[in-house]
Enzyme design. Structure first.
Site, PDB file in Angstrom:
ATOM      1  N   ASP A  11       7.146  -4.970  -7.591  1.00 22.16           N
ATOM      2  CA  ASP A  11       5.909  -6.003  -7.857  1.00 22.16           C
ATOM      3  C   ASP A  11       6.037  -7.087  -6.919  1.00 22.16           C
ATOM      4  O   ASP A  11       6.963  -7.847  -6.925  1.00 22.16           O
ATOM      5  CB  ASP A  11       5.983  -6.359  -9.339  1.00 22.16           C
ATOM      6  CG  ASP A  11       4.545  -6.831  -9.690  1.00 22.16           C
ATOM      7  OD1 ASP A  11       3.807  -6.822  -8.878  1.00 22.16           O
ATOM      8  OD2 ASP A  11       4.408  -7.216 -10.855  1.00 22.16           O
ATOM      9  N   ASP A 109       0.134  -4.156  -4.948  1.00 22.37           N
ATOM     10  CA  ASP A 109       1.144  -4.960  -4.919  1.00 22.37           C
ATOM     11  C   ASP A 109       2.097  -4.274  -5.849  1.00 22.37           C
ATOM     12  O   ASP A 109       3.191  -5.200  -6.206  1.00 22.37           O
ATOM     13  CB  ASP A 109       0.736  -6.356  -5.571  1.00 22.37           C
ATOM     14  CG  ASP A 109       0.035  -6.204  -7.005  1.00 22.37           C
ATOM     15  OD1 ASP A 109      -0.489  -4.982  -7.360  1.00 22.37           O
ATOM     16  OD2 ASP A 109      -0.288  -7.290  -7.659  1.00 22.37           O
ATOM     17  N   GLU A 110       2.038  -3.241  -6.201  1.00 26.31           N
ATOM     18  CA  GLU A 110       3.116  -2.535  -6.960  1.00 26.31           C
ATOM     19  C   GLU A 110       3.290  -1.203  -6.744  1.00 26.31           C
ATOM     20  O   GLU A 110       2.577  -0.274  -6.537  1.00 26.31           O
ATOM     21  CB  GLU A 110       3.080  -2.882  -8.285  1.00 26.31           C
ATOM     22  CG  GLU A 110       1.686  -2.246  -9.061  1.00 26.31           C
ATOM     23  CD  GLU A 110       1.696  -2.489 -10.593  1.00 26.31           C
ATOM     24  OE1 GLU A 110       2.819  -2.549 -11.179  1.00 26.31           O
ATOM     25  OE2 GLU A 110       0.537  -2.440 -10.873  1.00 26.31           O
TER      26      GLU A 110
END
Length: 357
Positions: A11, A109-110
Site C-alpha cells: 500500500d 495505490d495498492e
C-alpha cells in the site's frame, strides 16, 4: 528452512499527496489536500489528504469547503489523474519484477503480491527499497497467510513499515478492535452486527455462523464470520481485472433547476460514458443514474436493458431514467454508469476476499 507461500499487501503511503510533494518539494511537511480543480470555493470533494491534513480530520470524500474550514492554511491542488496513473504503473511494474512475484492489482495505490519465501520480512523490505529507488515513493507492506490478514496487517505497518498477521497472532492484534476495521466490513455492516451484540473482531470470530444468517443471508452471514477469523482465500490471482462498467459524474457549480438543463447534462454524461464503453467493445446491459439533490441528498435509479451497442438506444434509456428525478428539486450532481456484459474468462465475484475474485 523451506520456502512457504505468503501474501503481501503493498500500500503506497498517502500516494497522491506524496506524489505531489515529489513534484513540489517545497510542500513537504505542509497540509496538502487534493480534489476537484484545487479550488475550495468550488463544489468538489477531497480525493486525498496528506498526513498533516488528516491530523485535522480531513478525509477522502469530504467537501473541499469543509476541508478548508478545518485547515485554513492547507495547500489545495487539482487532481492530475494521468500523472497518478503513470506513477502507479511504475510501481506495479516494480512489483512484477520482484523474484517469483504474482501481482494482483487492487487500485492505483495498492496490490497483493504472492510469493514463496523463507523470509517474508526480508522480501518485503527489498520490495520497499526497489519501489523507493524507482519511484521515490514509500509503501507499507502487510504480510499474511490469507488475503484478509495481509490487508489488515498493512495498517499496523504504516507508514513505510512491515507487519505480519497470521492465524497465530490474528486475535492478539485484531481481537479487541471494532468490526468496522475489518476489510470488507464498513460502518453500515458494523452497525448491523452491533444490533446482534457483536462489536469486536473477537466476538465476530466466536459467533455461530448460523446466527448471522437471519440478518445477512446464507452466504454473507458465514462469510462475515470468516472475516472475523481472518480466514478466506490465500491465492493471489494476476488475471487482469475487467471492468464491469464505466461511470462519469458532474458536480454543478450552480444547481440545475430546469428540465432542459437536466436533459442536456444527461446527454453529455451519456456521451462521455459511451466513449469509455466503446473502448471495451462490449455491449451495455444496464444503466444507473445518480442524482444528488441540494443540499446533499443522493438517490440512484437503475435499470437492466437488453444488450445493445446502439448509442441512441442507450441515450433514450438514460433520458427515460431521468424521468424519475423529482420535479422542482435543485440538483447539484448527476452521474451515469453503464454496466457491460462480462467476458467468459473474467474474474468472478466482486472482492478478493470472496473466493479470490
Amino acid at each position: 528452512m523451506n520456502a512457504i507461500p505468503w501474501v503481501l499487501h503493498v500500500d503506497l503511503d498517502q500516494f497522491i499527496a506524496a506524489f505531489e510533494v515529489l513534484r513540489r518539494p517545497e510542500l513537504a511537511g505542509k497540509p496538502i489536500i487534493v480534489g476537484g480543480r484545487g479550488d475550495p470555493t468550488e463544489r468538489a470533494v477531497v480525493s486525498t489528504a496528506s498526513y498533516e491534513a488528516r491530523a485535522f480530520g480531513v478525509g477522502s470524500g469530504m467537501p473541499l469547503r469543509i476541508a478548508a474550514r478545518k485547515v485554513p492554511d492547507a495547500v489545495f491542488l487539482p487532481v492530475d489523474a494521468e500523472a497518478y496513473l503513470e506513477a502507479s504503473d511504475a510501481v506495479m511494474a516494480t512489483l512484477r519484477a520482484q523474484p517469483g512475484a504474482v501481482v494482483q492489482v487492487l487500485g492505483w495505490d495498492e496490490a497483493f503480491v504472492g510469493v514463496e519465501t523463507e523470509d517474508p520480512e526480508a522480501y518485503a523490505r527489498q520490495l520497499q527499497a526497489d519501489v523507493l529507488e524507482r519511484t521515490q515513493l514509500h509503501c507499507s507492506v502487510g504480510i499474511g497467510d490469507t488475503l484478509i490478514r495481509a490487508k489488515n496487517a498493512t495498517d499496523f505497518g504504516k507508514p513505510a513499515g512491515v507487519f505480519r498477521l497470521t492465524t497465530a497472532n490474528w486475535l492478539d492484534f485484531m481481537g479487541e478492535r471494532p468490526t468496522k476495521e475489518l476489510w470488507g466490513v464498513g460502518s453500515k455492516i458494523s452497525g448491523r452486527l452491533a444490533k446482534l451484540g457483536i462489536n469486536t473482531v473477537a466476538e465476530l470470530a466466536a459467533a455461530d455462523p448460523q446466527t448471522l444468517v437471519p440478518e445477512f443471508g446464507p452466504k454473507m452471514g458465514p462469510w462475515y464470520n470468516e472475516l472475523g477469523r481472518g480466514d478466506g482465500s490465500s491465492v493471489v490471482d494476476d488475471t487482469p481485472w475487467v471492468a464491469r462498467g464505466h461511470s462519469r459524474e458532474t458536480t454543478f457549480q450552480q444547481d440545475l433547476t430546469e428540465p432542459a438543463q437536466v436533459n442536456d447534462a444527461v446527454r453529455e454524461l451519456t456521451t462521455q460514458v459511451l466513449k469509455d464503453v466503446a473502448a471495451e467493445g462490449r455491449p451495455v446491459i444496464g444503466l444507473t443514474l445518480k442524482v444528488r439533490y441540494a443540499p446533499f441528498t443522493t438517490k440512484t435509479h437503475a435499470k437492466k436493458i437488453p444488450e445493445t451497442f446502439d448509442r441512441e438506444d442507450v441515450l433514450a434509456r438514460a433520458l427515460d431514467l431521468s424521468g424519475a428525478i423529482e420535479p422542482g428539486r435543485p440538483i447539484r450532481l448527476l452521474g451515469l454508469r453503464a454496466e457491460m456484459a462480462m467476458p467468459d474468462d473474467a474474474r468472478k465475484g466482486h472482492t478478493p476476499t470472496r473466493g479470490g475474485w
